[in-house]
Scaffold this motif. Sequence first.
Motif, PDB file in Angstrom:
ATOM      1  N   GLY A 107      53.570  55.491  20.682  1.00 31.05           N
ATOM      2  CA  GLY A 107      52.624  54.765  19.814  1.00 31.05           C
ATOM      3  C   GLY A 107      52.148  55.671  18.684  1.00 31.05           C
ATOM      4  N   TRP A 108      51.633  55.064  17.603  1.00 29.25           N
ATOM      5  CA  TRP A 108      51.152  55.875  16.476  1.00 29.25           C
ATOM      6  C   TRP A 108      49.944  56.704  16.886  1.00 29.25           C
ATOM      7  CZ3 TRP A 108      53.836  56.342  12.108  1.00 29.25           C
ATOM      8  CH2 TRP A 108      54.706  55.322  11.724  1.00 29.25           C
ATOM      9  N   GLN A 109      49.921  57.972  16.476  1.00 26.89           N
ATOM     10  CA  GLN A 109      48.692  58.750  16.578  1.00 26.89           C
ATOM     11  C   GLN A 109      47.707  58.182  15.554  1.00 26.89           C
ATOM     12  OE1 GLN A 109      47.918  60.972  18.677  1.00 26.89           O
ATOM     13  NE2 GLN A 109      49.734  62.116  19.351  1.00 26.89           N
ATOM     14  N   PRO A 110      46.398  58.197  15.881  1.00 25.73           N
ATOM     15  CA  PRO A 110      45.422  57.629  14.931  1.00 25.73           C
ATOM     16  C   PRO A 110      45.543  58.237  13.531  1.00 25.73           C
ATOM     17  CG  PRO A 110      44.368  58.147  17.024  1.00 25.73           C
ATOM     18  CD  PRO A 110      45.786  58.663  17.134  1.00 25.73           C
ATOM     19  N   SER A 111      45.811  59.532  13.439  1.00 27.90           N
ATOM     20  CA  SER A 111      45.838  60.184  12.122  1.00 27.90           C
ATOM     21  C   SER A 111      47.069  59.806  11.308  1.00 27.90           C
ATOM     22  CB  SER A 111      45.799  61.700  12.296  1.00 27.90           C
ATOM     23  OG  SER A 111      46.943  62.125  13.012  1.00 27.90           O
ATOM     24  N   ALA A 112      48.105  59.281  11.969  1.00 24.64           N
ATOM     25  CA  ALA A 112      49.358  58.987  11.262  1.00 24.64           C
ATOM     26  C   ALA A 112      49.622  57.489  11.132  1.00 24.64           C
ATOM     27  CB  ALA A 112      50.531  59.651  11.991  1.00 24.64           C
ATOM     28  N   LYS A 113      48.763  56.687  11.757  1.00 22.94           N
ATOM     29  CA  LYS A 113      49.010  55.238  11.779  1.00 22.94           C
ATOM     30  C   LYS A 113      49.017  54.670  10.366  1.00 22.94           C
ATOM     31  CE  LYS A 113      47.139  52.841  15.153  1.00 22.94           C
ATOM     32  NZ  LYS A 113      46.121  52.160  15.981  1.00 22.94           N
TER      33      LYS A 113
ATOM     34  N   SER B   2      59.999  44.610  23.801  1.00 21.05           N
ATOM     35  CA  SER B   2      59.630  45.161  22.499  1.00 21.05           C
ATOM     36  C   SER B   2      59.877  46.662  22.460  1.00 21.05           C
ATOM     37  CB  SER B   2      58.153  44.862  22.253  1.00 21.05           C
ATOM     38  OG  SER B   2      57.674  45.620  21.176  1.00 21.05           O
ATOM     39  N   ALA B   3      60.102  47.179  21.268  1.00 20.55           N
ATOM     40  CA  ALA B   3      60.295  48.616  21.097  1.00 20.55           C
ATOM     41  C   ALA B   3      58.943  49.307  20.990  1.00 20.55           C
ATOM     42  CB  ALA B   3      61.110  48.866  19.835  1.00 20.55           C
ATOM     43  N   SER B   4      58.910  50.641  21.179  1.00 21.39           N
ATOM     44  CA  SER B   4      57.704  51.394  20.859  1.00 21.39           C
ATOM     45  C   SER B   4      57.613  51.539  19.350  1.00 21.39           C
ATOM     46  CB  SER B   4      57.764  52.777  21.510  1.00 21.39           C
ATOM     47  OG  SER B   4      58.759  53.563  20.876  1.00 21.39           O
ATOM     48  N   CYS B   5      56.439  51.979  18.849  1.00 21.46           N
ATOM     49  CA  CYS B   5      56.279  52.181  17.402  1.00 21.46           C
ATOM     50  C   CYS B   5      57.267  53.236  16.912  1.00 21.46           C
ATOM     51  CB  CYS B   5      54.856  52.622  17.078  1.00 21.46           C
ATOM     52  SG  CYS B   5      53.608  51.387  17.486  1.00 21.46           S
ATOM     53  N   LYS B   6      57.466  54.267  17.736  1.00 19.60           N
ATOM     54  CA  LYS B   6      58.382  55.337  17.331  1.00 19.60           C
ATOM     55  C   LYS B   6      59.798  54.785  17.186  1.00 19.60           C
ATOM     56  CE  LYS B   6      59.379  60.135  18.513  1.00 19.60           C
ATOM     57  NZ  LYS B   6      60.767  60.359  18.894  1.00 19.60           N
ATOM     58  N   LYS B   7      60.203  54.001  18.187  1.00 22.04           N
ATOM     59  CA  LYS B   7      61.548  53.422  18.148  1.00 22.04           C
ATOM     60  C   LYS B   7      61.682  52.439  16.984  1.00 22.04           C
ATOM     61  CE  LYS B   7      65.669  52.845  19.526  1.00 22.04           C
ATOM     62  NZ  LYS B   7      66.616  53.966  19.344  1.00 22.04           N
ATOM     63  N   CYS B  38      53.159  48.822  12.117  1.00 23.85           N
ATOM     64  CA  CYS B  38      54.606  48.907  11.865  1.00 23.85           C
ATOM     65  C   CYS B  38      55.046  47.940  10.767  1.00 23.85           C
ATOM     66  CB  CYS B  38      55.401  48.699  13.147  1.00 23.85           C
ATOM     67  SG  CYS B  38      55.326  50.162  14.226  1.00 23.85           S
ATOM     68  N   ARG B  39      54.340  46.801  10.642  1.00 20.10           N
ATOM     69  CA  ARG B  39      54.650  45.917   9.507  1.00 20.10           C
ATOM     70  C   ARG B  39      54.273  46.607   8.208  1.00 20.10           C
ATOM     71  NH1 ARG B  39      52.451  41.807  12.788  1.00 20.10           N
ATOM     72  NH2 ARG B  39      50.576  41.603  11.518  1.00 20.10           N
ATOM     73  N   ARG B  40      53.141  47.311   8.221  1.00 14.99           N
ATOM     74  CA  ARG B  40      52.758  48.091   7.030  1.00 14.99           C
ATOM     75  C   ARG B  40      53.800  49.162   6.740  1.00 14.99           C
ATOM     76  NH1 ARG B  40      46.851  48.803   8.944  1.00 14.99           N
ATOM     77  NH2 ARG B  40      45.863  47.010   7.967  1.00 14.99           N
ATOM     78  N   PHE B  41      54.261  49.816   7.812  1.00 13.24           N
ATOM     79  CA  PHE B  41      55.277  50.853   7.624  1.00 13.24           C
ATOM     80  C   PHE B  41      56.473  50.283   6.886  1.00 13.24           C
ATOM     81  CE2 PHE B  41      59.185  52.953   8.713  1.00 13.24           C
ATOM     82  CZ  PHE B  41      58.892  54.298   8.599  1.00 13.24           C
TER      83      PHE B  41
END
Lengths: 211, 78
Positions: A107-113, B2-7, B38-41
């Motif tokens: 999951g995203w770290q808060p500082s990098a989200k 679902s995938a993780s955010c990293k994936k 992730c949509r923002r990403f």
Amino acid sequence: MSAGSPTTPDPAAWLAEHGDALFAYALRRVRNRAAAEDLVQDTLLAALAAPERFEGRSSVRTWLFGILRHKVIDHWRSQGRHDPRAEAGVEAELERRVNGFFDRWGGWQPSAKPRAWPDGATERSEFSEALRRCLDTLPARSAEAFLLRERHGVSVERLSQDLGTTPTNVWQILCRARVALRDCLQRGLLGDPPGTKAGPSSGDSRSGSDP
Amino acid sequence: MSASCKKATELMAESRERPLTWPERIRLHVHLALCLPCRRFRRQLAALLDAVRALSDEVSGDERLSAEARDRIRARLK
């Protein structure tokens, strides 16, 4: 634009007209003034040695830039031969940085989200300035691979030959560069020094508009 | 599933280089449907890559050849 027609090679005119642009390009790629000056010189010498290669299909400037791009690639090749581990070291550091954007569950770290960027931020001229600064924070070879891929459409296979590394590595370099650049831009746009906690992400009016 | 955010992030970055497989696409889309960051990403990555292609090659002051370098190069071209 007539000065420096290669049918009558006029390298002094090439230098006067295109020297700064060639130098700026080389400097952004290799980040070293002396090396960039040498690349400009080598480019003009190569052009002078083979003016017949210019076939009038494009401008002199385009022709010179084409030569310079190859000179930059030669520069990377010889750097790779001389000191392959130095570049691999900074690239490993980038890998750690990008991995640090996520927690152990991915999951995203808060500082990098990813947070909402100010409206119209990407259209303002400061955005391209911020982008240039962020490109400079990437390892030099990573930035080079990224720019050749995204701006010039060079294939991954070609990049792996030119940069003296494996296609898998090029692939990873490109993916990391994309993720790291977005992070750097966000910190620049939202004034967020690395490592600080992100605030609550309120006020994203566009959040629901994803396709 | 679902995938993780990293994936999901990796898949979005990789999709620039290769077509994703169907299972990957499904995992990514399920994840994106549930995950605003992730949509923002995805949106911001696209904007960033557009900006990279639009970067001009214009020259700023400290990116000019110095007079000495210019003279040296000119001498070599003679």
